[in-house]
Design a protein around this motif. Structure first.
Motif, mmCIF file in Angstrom:
data_model
loop_
_atom_site.group_PDB
_atom_site.id
_atom_site.type_symbol
_atom_site.label_atom_id
_atom_site.label_comp_id
_atom_site.label_asym_id
_atom_site.label_seq_id
_atom_site.Cartn_x
_atom_site.Cartn_y
_atom_site.Cartn_z
ATOM 1 N N ALA A 1 4.419 -0.653 4.324
ATOM 2 C CA ALA A 1 3.866 -1.773 3.125
ATOM 3 C C ALA A 1 4.919 -2.822 2.853
ATOM 4 O O ALA A 1 4.957 -4.150 2.586
ATOM 5 N N GLN A 2 6.129 -2.313 2.965
ATOM 6 C CA GLN A 2 7.524 -3.023 2.500
ATOM 7 C C GLN A 2 7.437 -4.102 3.271
ATOM 8 O O GLN A 2 8.082 -5.224 3.119
ATOM 9 N N THR A 3 7.272 -4.002 4.606
ATOM 10 C CA THR A 3 7.497 -5.120 5.524
ATOM 11 C C THR A 3 6.483 -6.425 5.259
ATOM 12 O O THR A 3 6.684 -7.701 5.546
ATOM 13 N N SER A 4 5.379 -6.049 4.547
ATOM 14 C CA SER A 4 4.318 -7.169 4.169
ATOM 15 C C SER A 4 4.348 -7.555 2.489
ATOM 16 O O SER A 4 3.294 -8.106 2.055
ATOM 17 N N GLN A 5 5.238 -7.032 2.001
ATOM 18 C CA GLN A 5 5.094 -6.895 0.510
ATOM 19 C C GLN A 5 3.792 -6.283 0.021
ATOM 20 O O GLN A 5 3.238 -7.081 -1.058
ATOM 21 N N GLY A 6 3.356 -5.357 0.828
ATOM 22 C CA GLY A 6 2.315 -4.702 0.288
ATOM 23 C C GLY A 6 2.463 -3.711 -0.586
ATOM 24 O O GLY A 6 3.500 -3.414 -1.090
ATOM 25 N N HIS A 7 1.216 -3.119 -1.009
ATOM 26 C CA HIS A 7 1.155 -2.292 -2.201
ATOM 27 C C HIS A 7 0.204 -1.023 -1.859
ATOM 28 O O HIS A 7 -0.709 -1.202 -1.403
ATOM 29 N N VAL A 8 0.589 0.156 -2.276
ATOM 30 C CA VAL A 8 -0.255 1.269 -1.850
ATOM 31 C C VAL A 8 -0.793 1.954 -3.417
ATOM 32 O O VAL A 8 0.096 2.102 -4.192
ATOM 33 N N THR A 9 -2.053 1.943 -3.288
ATOM 34 C CA THR A 9 -2.653 2.742 -4.347
ATOM 35 C C THR A 9 -3.111 4.034 -4.036
ATOM 36 O O THR A 9 -3.809 4.203 -2.892
ATOM 37 N N THR A 10 -2.638 5.292 -4.510
ATOM 38 C CA THR A 10 -2.988 6.512 -3.912
ATOM 39 C C THR A 10 -3.589 7.483 -5.065
ATOM 40 O O THR A 10 -3.257 7.570 -6.145
ATOM 41 N N LEU A 11 -4.630 8.200 -4.572
ATOM 42 C CA LEU A 11 -5.546 8.783 -5.586
ATOM 43 C C LEU A 11 -5.545 10.475 -5.249
ATOM 44 O O LEU A 11 -5.522 10.896 -4.058
ATOM 45 N N GLU A 12 -5.161 11.293 -6.484
ATOM 46 C CA GLU A 12 -5.111 12.461 -6.049
ATOM 47 C C GLU A 12 -5.524 13.318 -7.410
ATOM 48 O O GLU A 12 -5.061 12.647 -8.421
#
Length: 196
Positions: free
Chosen positions: A73-84
């Motif tokens: 995601a760093q390559t596209s200035q993306g962001h991860v939301t992860t659920l646990e």
């Protein structure tokens, strides 16, 4: 050694340690049950190709797939939301994210995924579903609206290794004429879904 080499080497080490841990657990729920390395690499490549910005992962466990997604995601200035649902596993994942300098790219959400999905208003261009399989049918009513209609793609893990457990979910998706889907024989099997 480049950052990419360092990252891949560390991910190999983590994978080995997770496999050793799982081998010692008699109860399935106690195992980390992380995604296969081939699947993780494939998904990271998809994030890069697609230049995904909003990424949702359902089922962090100890963060193996999360780290791959965040690194991509760093390559596209993306962001991860992860659920646990398990705070101890989330804490473990957060430590690895910090170590690999990926904390800025990831939002860790602790709780029952159903609660998150019920309230979610955002659309995602990349969704990874890798949680308790008996909940997938219930999740689908929310996920179909959370998947971006133009460029969104969703992947579901373990569809070959646990085919019987995801059969009903896959039939539900296939019966919906708005979507197209296919099974990829990568890792434990990935089911890929997008709008037509």
């Amino acid at each position: 050694m480049s950052m990419s080499d360092t990252f891949q080497k560390r991910m190999q080490e983590l994978h080995q340690s997770f496999i050793k841990f799982d081998a010692l657990q008699k109860d399935r729920i106690q195992r980390y049950r992380n995604i296969e390395p081939d699947s993780a690499l494939f998904l990271a490549m998809q994030v890069r190709i697609q230049q995904s910005k909003n990424i949702l992962e359902i089922g962090t466990s100890t963060g193996y797939s999360t780290l791959w997604l965040a690194n991509a995601a760093q390559t596209s200035q993306g962001h991860v939301t992860t659920l646990e649902i398990d705070p101890a596993r989330t804490q473990q994942a957060q430590q690895y994210a910090q170590e690999l300098q990926l904390s800025e790219v990831i939002d860790f959400w602790i709780g029952d995924a159903q609660s998150f999905l019920e309230k979610a208003e955002q659309q995602y261009d990349f969704i990874l579903l890798d949680a308790e399989r008996d909940a997938y049918v219930d999740y689908w009513q929310y996920l179909q609206h959370m998947l971006h209609p133009e460029n969104g793609v969703m992947f579901v893990d373990n569809v070959i290794s646990h085919a019987a457990e995801v059969k009903q979910f896959m039939a539900l998706v296939k019966s919906d004429e708005r979507f197209m889907s296919m099974t990829l024989s990568i890792g434990a099997g990935l089911f890929m879904i997008c709008y037509k």
